[in-house]
Design a protein around this motif. Sequence first.
Motif, short mmCIF file in Angstrom:
data_model
loop_
_atom_site.label_atom_id
_atom_site.label_comp_id
_atom_site.label_asym_id
_atom_site.label_seq_id
_atom_site.Cartn_x
_atom_site.Cartn_y
_atom_site.Cartn_z
N LEU A 58 0.82 -1.21 0.00
CA LEU A 58 0.00 0.00 0.00
C LEU A 58 0.85 1.26 0.00
N THR A 59 1.90 1.26 0.82
CA THR A 59 2.69 2.47 1.01
C THR A 59 3.87 2.60 0.06
N MET A 60 4.31 1.47 -0.51
CA MET A 60 5.47 1.51 -1.39
C MET A 60 5.08 1.32 -2.86
N ASP A 61 4.44 0.20 -3.17
CA ASP A 61 4.09 -0.09 -4.56
C ASP A 61 2.96 0.79 -5.07
N TYR A 62 2.02 1.11 -4.17
CA TYR A 62 0.85 1.88 -4.57
C TYR A 62 0.71 3.11 -3.69
N ARG A 63 1.78 3.85 -3.58
CA ARG A 63 1.79 4.96 -2.63
C ARG A 63 0.90 6.12 -3.06
N GLN A 64 0.73 6.33 -4.36
CA GLN A 64 -0.12 7.44 -4.79
C GLN A 64 -1.60 7.19 -4.49
N PRO A 65 -2.16 6.01 -4.83
CA PRO A 65 -3.54 5.74 -4.40
C PRO A 65 -3.70 5.78 -2.89
N THR A 66 -2.69 5.32 -2.15
CA THR A 66 -2.75 5.32 -0.70
C THR A 66 -2.73 6.74 -0.16
#
Length: 355
Positions: A58-66
Amino acid sequence: MKLRISLLTILIGMLFASCGLSTGKVAEQKDEGISVLRYDKLLSEYVRSNSFSAMQKLTMDYRQPTKILIEDVLSIGTVKDDTISQRLQKFYSDSTLLRLLSDVEAKYPNLDGVEKGLTKGFRKLKKEVPDTKVPFIYSQISAFNESIILVDTLLGISLDKYMGEDYPLYKRFYYDYQCASMRPERIVPDCFSFYLLSRYGLNYHEGTCLVDLMMHSGKINYVVQHLLGYEDIGQVMGYSEQENDWCKKNEKDIWEYICANDHLHARDPMVIRYYMKPAPTVDMLGGQARQRQMCIRDRPTVDMLGGQAPALIGSWVGARIIASYMKKHKDLKIKDLLELTDYQNMFEESGYLKL
Protein backbone atom coordinates in the motif's frame (compact mmCIF):
# COMPACT_ATOMS: atom_id res chain seq x y z
CA MET A 1 -5.60 18.43 -11.60
CA LYS A 2 -8.05 16.78 -9.26
CA LEU A 3 -11.72 16.01 -9.79
CA ARG A 4 -13.93 14.11 -7.39
CA ILE A 5 -17.67 13.31 -7.43
CA SER A 6 -20.41 11.90 -5.28
CA LEU A 7 -23.35 11.87 -7.69
CA LEU A 8 -23.28 14.22 -10.51
CA THR A 9 -21.18 13.09 -12.96
CA ILE A 10 -15.12 10.45 -14.65
CA LEU A 11 -9.82 7.65 -17.79
CA ILE A 12 -7.47 6.00 -20.07
CA GLY A 13 -4.05 6.19 -22.28
CA MET A 14 -1.31 5.79 -19.68
CA LEU A 15 -0.57 2.83 -17.42
CA PHE A 16 2.17 2.67 -14.85
CA ALA A 17 4.84 0.13 -15.71
CA SER A 18 5.80 -2.48 -13.08
CA CYS A 19 6.53 -0.22 -10.08
CA GLY A 20 5.20 2.76 -11.98
CA LEU A 21 2.83 3.80 -9.20
CA SER A 22 5.79 4.51 -6.97
CA THR A 23 8.27 5.76 -9.55
CA GLY A 24 5.90 7.83 -11.67
CA LYS A 25 6.99 6.11 -14.90
CA VAL A 26 4.27 5.36 -17.42
CA ALA A 27 3.68 2.95 -20.26
CA GLU A 28 1.13 2.84 -23.07
CA GLN A 29 -2.08 0.90 -22.59
CA LYS A 30 -1.71 -2.62 -23.95
CA ASP A 31 -3.85 -3.85 -26.81
CA GLU A 32 -5.51 -6.62 -24.78
CA GLY A 33 -7.56 -4.09 -22.89
CA ILE A 34 -7.89 -2.28 -19.60
CA SER A 35 -7.23 -4.03 -16.31
CA VAL A 36 -8.44 -2.45 -13.06
CA LEU A 37 -6.11 -2.89 -10.09
CA ARG A 38 -8.00 -4.39 -7.13
CA TYR A 39 -6.58 -2.01 -4.57
CA ASP A 40 -9.70 -2.60 -2.47
CA LYS A 41 -8.74 -6.25 -1.93
CA LEU A 42 -5.25 -5.30 -0.79
CA LEU A 43 -6.71 -2.78 1.64
CA SER A 44 -9.12 -5.39 2.96
CA GLU A 45 -6.27 -7.83 3.48
CA TYR A 46 -4.37 -5.30 5.54
CA VAL A 47 -7.35 -4.30 7.67
CA ARG A 48 -8.29 -7.88 8.53
CA SER A 49 -4.87 -9.41 9.08
CA ASN A 50 -2.66 -6.42 9.91
CA SER A 51 -0.37 -7.84 7.26
CA PHE A 52 3.02 -6.15 7.05
CA SER A 53 3.45 -7.22 3.43
CA ALA A 54 0.03 -5.79 2.51
CA MET A 55 0.84 -2.46 4.18
CA GLN A 56 4.22 -2.38 2.44
CA LYS A 57 2.48 -2.73 -0.92
CA LEU A 58 0.00 0.00 0.00
CA THR A 59 2.69 2.47 1.01
CA MET A 60 5.47 1.51 -1.39
CA ASP A 61 4.09 -0.09 -4.56
CA TYR A 62 0.85 1.88 -4.57
CA ARG A 63 1.79 4.96 -2.63
CA GLN A 64 -0.12 7.44 -4.79
CA PRO A 65 -3.54 5.74 -4.40
CA THR A 66 -2.75 5.32 -0.70
CA LYS A 67 -1.84 8.99 -0.33
CA ILE A 68 -5.06 10.02 -2.07
CA LEU A 69 -7.15 7.70 0.11
CA ILE A 70 -5.59 8.77 3.41
CA GLU A 71 -5.17 12.48 2.81
CA ASP A 72 -7.95 13.44 0.42
CA VAL A 73 -10.75 10.90 0.68
CA LEU A 74 -10.68 9.90 4.35
CA SER A 75 -8.80 12.95 5.70
CA ILE A 76 -7.31 10.98 8.61
CA GLY A 77 -3.77 12.38 8.42
CA THR A 78 -0.81 12.24 6.06
CA VAL A 79 1.20 9.33 4.76
CA LYS A 80 4.24 10.76 6.56
CA ASP A 81 2.63 10.35 9.99
CA ASP A 82 4.45 7.73 12.06
CA THR A 83 1.19 6.11 13.19
CA ILE A 84 -0.77 6.39 9.95
CA SER A 85 -0.78 2.63 9.26
CA GLN A 86 -2.38 1.92 12.64
CA ARG A 87 -4.81 4.80 12.15
CA LEU A 88 -5.82 3.44 8.75
CA GLN A 89 -6.48 -0.03 10.15
CA LYS A 90 -8.43 1.36 13.10
CA PHE A 91 -10.56 3.49 10.81
CA TYR A 92 -11.66 0.51 8.71
CA SER A 93 -12.09 -1.73 11.76
CA ASP A 94 -15.40 -0.05 12.54
CA SER A 95 -18.14 -2.70 12.46
CA THR A 96 -20.03 -1.00 9.64
CA LEU A 97 -16.93 -0.71 7.50
CA LEU A 98 -15.89 -4.31 8.19
CA ARG A 99 -19.28 -5.38 6.88
CA LEU A 100 -18.81 -3.07 3.91
CA LEU A 101 -15.44 -4.66 3.08
CA SER A 102 -17.02 -8.10 3.09
CA ASP A 103 -20.05 -7.02 1.07
CA VAL A 104 -17.91 -5.35 -1.61
CA GLU A 105 -15.77 -8.48 -1.94
CA ALA A 106 -18.90 -10.62 -2.34
CA LYS A 107 -20.56 -8.20 -4.76
CA TYR A 108 -17.46 -7.79 -6.93
CA PRO A 109 -15.45 -11.03 -7.11
CA ASN A 110 -14.15 -9.62 -10.40
CA LEU A 111 -14.55 -6.50 -12.52
CA ASP A 112 -14.77 -8.19 -15.91
CA GLY A 113 -17.82 -6.22 -17.01
CA VAL A 114 -16.33 -2.90 -15.95
CA GLU A 115 -13.04 -3.65 -17.70
CA LYS A 116 -14.87 -4.67 -20.87
CA GLY A 117 -16.90 -1.47 -20.89
CA LEU A 118 -13.88 0.74 -20.24
CA THR A 119 -11.88 -1.02 -22.95
CA LYS A 120 -14.67 -0.65 -25.50
CA GLY A 121 -15.28 3.01 -24.77
CA PHE A 122 -11.66 4.10 -24.65
CA ARG A 123 -10.70 2.29 -27.82
CA LYS A 124 -13.43 4.25 -29.56
CA LEU A 125 -12.43 7.50 -27.86
CA LYS A 126 -8.80 7.06 -28.90
CA LYS A 127 -9.96 6.70 -32.51
CA GLU A 128 -12.00 9.88 -32.22
CA VAL A 129 -9.45 11.79 -30.12
CA PRO A 130 -5.99 10.29 -30.79
CA ASP A 131 -4.24 12.15 -27.97
CA THR A 132 -6.49 10.52 -25.34
CA LYS A 133 -4.48 9.33 -22.36
CA VAL A 134 -5.53 6.42 -20.17
CA PRO A 135 -5.07 6.92 -16.42
CA PHE A 136 -4.07 4.09 -14.17
CA ILE A 137 -7.42 2.74 -12.93
CA TYR A 138 -7.91 1.10 -9.56
CA SER A 139 -10.81 0.13 -7.31
CA GLN A 140 -11.04 1.19 -3.69
CA ILE A 141 -13.40 1.45 -0.73
CA SER A 142 -13.87 5.09 0.20
CA ALA A 143 -16.12 4.56 3.25
CA PHE A 144 -19.00 6.23 1.37
CA ASN A 145 -16.96 9.41 0.77
CA GLU A 146 -16.50 9.55 -3.00
CA SER A 147 -17.74 7.67 -6.07
CA ILE A 148 -14.99 8.46 -8.56
CA ILE A 149 -11.59 9.99 -7.80
CA LEU A 150 -9.68 11.58 -10.68
CA VAL A 151 -6.21 12.88 -9.84
CA ASP A 152 -3.73 13.59 -12.62
CA THR A 153 -3.11 10.21 -14.32
CA LEU A 154 -4.97 8.12 -11.74
CA LEU A 155 -8.62 7.20 -11.57
CA GLY A 156 -10.11 5.48 -8.54
CA ILE A 157 -13.47 3.72 -8.55
CA SER A 158 -15.09 3.46 -5.11
CA LEU A 159 -16.94 0.16 -5.32
CA ASP A 160 -18.73 0.85 -2.04
CA LYS A 161 -20.67 3.60 -3.86
CA TYR A 162 -21.97 1.15 -6.48
CA MET A 163 -23.54 -1.62 -4.40
CA GLY A 164 -27.03 -1.32 -5.84
CA GLU A 165 -29.89 0.97 -4.89
CA ASP A 166 -31.36 -1.58 -2.47
CA TYR A 167 -28.13 -2.10 -0.51
CA PRO A 168 -29.18 -2.03 3.19
CA LEU A 169 -26.37 0.20 4.46
CA TYR A 170 -27.34 2.96 2.04
CA LYS A 171 -30.65 3.45 3.83
CA ARG A 172 -28.77 4.88 6.83
CA PHE A 173 -26.96 7.58 4.89
CA TYR A 174 -28.76 8.42 1.62
CA TYR A 175 -32.11 9.45 0.21
CA ASP A 176 -33.82 7.10 -2.23
CA TYR A 177 -33.08 9.38 -5.19
CA GLN A 178 -29.37 9.23 -4.32
CA CYS A 179 -29.40 5.43 -4.10
CA ALA A 180 -30.89 5.23 -7.59
CA SER A 181 -27.53 6.28 -9.07
CA MET A 182 -25.47 3.88 -6.95
CA ARG A 183 -25.78 0.84 -9.20
CA PRO A 184 -23.01 -1.29 -10.75
CA GLU A 185 -24.03 -0.33 -14.27
CA ARG A 186 -23.30 3.32 -13.49
CA ILE A 187 -19.55 2.74 -13.02
CA VAL A 188 -18.52 2.86 -16.67
CA PRO A 189 -20.61 5.88 -17.79
CA ASP A 190 -19.59 7.76 -14.62
CA CYS A 191 -15.94 7.13 -15.40
CA PHE A 192 -16.26 8.43 -18.95
CA SER A 193 -18.40 11.41 -18.01
CA PHE A 194 -15.94 12.72 -15.49
CA TYR A 195 -12.88 11.87 -17.52
CA LEU A 196 -14.29 14.02 -20.30
CA LEU A 197 -15.31 16.76 -17.86
CA SER A 198 -11.75 16.84 -16.54
CA ARG A 199 -10.40 17.36 -20.06
CA TYR A 200 -13.12 19.61 -21.41
CA GLY A 201 -14.21 21.81 -18.54
CA LEU A 202 -16.67 24.67 -18.88
CA ASN A 203 -15.03 28.09 -18.96
CA TYR A 204 -17.20 30.07 -16.57
CA HIS A 205 -17.49 33.81 -17.21
CA GLU A 206 -19.77 36.66 -16.26
CA GLY A 207 -22.26 35.80 -18.99
CA THR A 208 -22.50 32.06 -18.26
CA CYS A 209 -26.17 31.13 -18.06
CA LEU A 210 -28.46 28.10 -17.91
CA VAL A 211 -28.25 27.22 -21.60
CA ASP A 212 -24.43 27.09 -21.40
CA LEU A 213 -24.56 24.68 -18.47
CA MET A 214 -27.28 22.57 -20.06
CA MET A 215 -25.45 22.22 -23.35
CA HIS A 216 -22.03 21.61 -21.81
CA SER A 217 -23.37 18.81 -19.64
CA GLY A 218 -25.49 17.59 -22.53
CA LYS A 219 -22.46 17.53 -24.82
CA ILE A 220 -20.57 15.27 -22.42
CA ASN A 221 -23.54 12.92 -22.10
CA TYR A 222 -24.01 12.90 -25.88
CA VAL A 223 -20.39 11.83 -26.38
CA VAL A 224 -20.66 9.13 -23.69
CA GLN A 225 -23.76 7.81 -25.48
CA HIS A 226 -21.74 7.67 -28.69
CA LEU A 227 -18.78 5.92 -27.06
CA LEU A 228 -20.74 3.27 -25.17
CA GLY A 229 -23.49 2.68 -27.73
CA TYR A 230 -26.51 3.56 -25.59
CA GLU A 231 -29.80 3.82 -27.45
CA ASP A 232 -30.77 7.17 -25.95
CA ILE A 233 -29.55 9.84 -23.59
CA GLY A 234 -31.72 8.70 -20.69
CA GLN A 235 -29.69 5.50 -20.43
CA VAL A 236 -26.47 7.50 -20.22
CA MET A 237 -27.92 9.50 -17.34
CA GLY A 238 -29.17 6.46 -15.49
CA TYR A 239 -32.87 7.25 -15.85
CA SER A 240 -35.37 4.53 -15.14
CA GLU A 241 -37.62 3.37 -17.97
CA GLN A 242 -40.46 5.44 -16.50
CA GLU A 243 -38.32 8.57 -16.22
CA ASN A 244 -36.99 8.12 -19.73
CA ASP A 245 -40.48 7.65 -21.17
CA TRP A 246 -41.73 10.72 -19.29
CA CYS A 247 -39.00 12.90 -20.78
CA LYS A 248 -39.64 11.67 -24.31
CA LYS A 249 -43.40 12.11 -23.98
CA ASN A 250 -43.16 15.59 -22.50
CA GLU A 251 -40.12 16.97 -24.32
CA LYS A 252 -42.04 19.72 -26.08
CA ASP A 253 -43.85 20.73 -22.90
CA ILE A 254 -40.59 20.84 -20.94
CA TRP A 255 -39.10 23.15 -23.54
CA GLU A 256 -42.17 25.38 -23.57
CA TYR A 257 -41.98 25.58 -19.78
CA ILE A 258 -38.35 26.75 -19.93
CA CYS A 259 -39.14 29.38 -22.57
CA ALA A 260 -42.37 30.58 -20.95
CA ASN A 261 -40.55 31.30 -17.71
CA ASP A 262 -37.59 33.02 -19.41
CA HIS A 263 -35.17 30.53 -17.89
CA LEU A 264 -32.98 29.77 -20.88
CA HIS A 265 -30.56 32.63 -20.24
CA ALA A 266 -31.06 32.74 -16.48
CA ARG A 267 -28.03 33.31 -14.27
CA ASP A 268 -29.86 33.01 -10.96
CA PRO A 269 -28.15 30.15 -9.04
CA MET A 270 -31.52 28.97 -7.69
CA VAL A 271 -33.00 28.67 -11.17
CA ILE A 272 -29.90 26.91 -12.46
CA ARG A 273 -29.91 24.53 -9.51
CA TYR A 274 -33.55 23.70 -10.24
CA TYR A 275 -32.62 22.26 -13.63
CA MET A 276 -29.12 20.95 -12.97
CA LYS A 277 -29.28 19.46 -9.46
CA PRO A 278 -29.02 15.67 -9.02
CA ALA A 279 -32.41 15.46 -7.31
CA PRO A 280 -36.01 15.35 -8.56
CA THR A 281 -37.60 18.74 -9.18
CA VAL A 282 -39.55 20.44 -6.41
CA ASP A 283 -42.05 23.31 -6.34
CA MET A 284 -39.59 26.18 -6.34
CA LEU A 285 -41.43 28.98 -8.15
CA GLY A 286 -44.82 28.75 -6.46
CA GLY A 287 -48.38 29.25 -7.58
CA GLN A 288 -47.98 32.79 -8.97
CA ALA A 289 -45.46 31.60 -11.51
CA ARG A 290 -47.81 28.84 -12.57
CA GLN A 291 -50.70 31.29 -12.92
CA ARG A 292 -48.53 33.61 -15.02
CA GLN A 293 -47.57 30.71 -17.23
CA MET A 294 -51.21 29.66 -17.63
CA CYS A 295 -51.96 33.17 -18.91
CA ILE A 296 -49.14 32.93 -21.42
CA ARG A 297 -50.39 29.69 -22.89
CA ASP A 298 -53.81 28.25 -23.56
CA ARG A 299 -53.17 24.84 -22.05
CA PRO A 300 -51.71 23.60 -18.74
CA THR A 301 -47.99 23.16 -18.38
CA VAL A 302 -46.10 20.02 -17.56
CA ASP A 303 -46.12 19.72 -13.77
CA MET A 304 -42.35 19.95 -13.48
CA LEU A 305 -42.83 21.75 -10.19
CA GLY A 306 -44.78 18.87 -8.73
CA GLY A 307 -41.84 16.50 -8.81
CA GLN A 308 -42.58 14.59 -12.01
CA ALA A 309 -39.44 15.69 -13.84
CA PRO A 310 -36.40 13.51 -13.07
CA ALA A 311 -33.12 14.79 -11.71
CA LEU A 312 -30.80 16.69 -14.04
CA ILE A 313 -33.60 17.48 -16.46
CA GLY A 314 -31.53 20.39 -17.75
CA SER A 315 -28.74 18.03 -18.78
CA TRP A 316 -31.25 15.85 -20.61
CA VAL A 317 -32.59 18.84 -22.56
CA GLY A 318 -29.02 19.99 -23.23
CA ALA A 319 -28.17 16.63 -24.76
CA ARG A 320 -31.24 16.83 -26.97
CA ILE A 321 -30.11 20.28 -28.20
CA ILE A 322 -26.66 18.86 -28.97
CA ALA A 323 -28.26 15.95 -30.85
CA SER A 324 -30.27 18.43 -32.91
CA TYR A 325 -27.09 20.42 -33.60
CA MET A 326 -25.22 17.31 -34.73
CA LYS A 327 -28.00 16.38 -37.14
CA LYS A 328 -27.43 19.70 -38.89
CA HIS A 329 -23.63 19.23 -38.84
CA LYS A 330 -23.24 15.64 -39.94
CA ASP A 331 -19.57 16.05 -40.88
CA LEU A 332 -18.57 17.34 -37.45
CA LYS A 333 -16.19 14.98 -35.61
CA ILE A 334 -16.50 14.07 -31.94
CA LYS A 335 -13.12 15.68 -31.30
CA ASP A 336 -14.35 18.94 -32.80
CA LEU A 337 -17.62 18.80 -30.88
CA LEU A 338 -15.77 18.38 -27.59
CA GLU A 339 -13.71 21.49 -28.33
CA LEU A 340 -16.68 23.69 -29.22
CA THR A 341 -17.70 26.08 -26.45
CA ASP A 342 -19.79 28.77 -28.14
CA TYR A 343 -23.05 27.34 -26.87
CA GLN A 344 -25.10 30.42 -27.73
CA ASN A 345 -24.20 30.04 -31.40
CA MET A 346 -24.58 26.26 -31.29
CA PHE A 347 -28.05 26.65 -29.80
CA GLU A 348 -29.10 29.06 -32.53
CA GLU A 349 -27.80 26.70 -35.22
CA SER A 350 -29.39 23.61 -33.66
CA GLY A 351 -32.94 24.56 -34.58
CA TYR A 352 -34.08 22.68 -31.48
CA LEU A 353 -37.87 22.59 -31.16
CA LYS A 354 -38.46 25.95 -32.78
CA LEU A 355 -41.67 27.26 -31.25
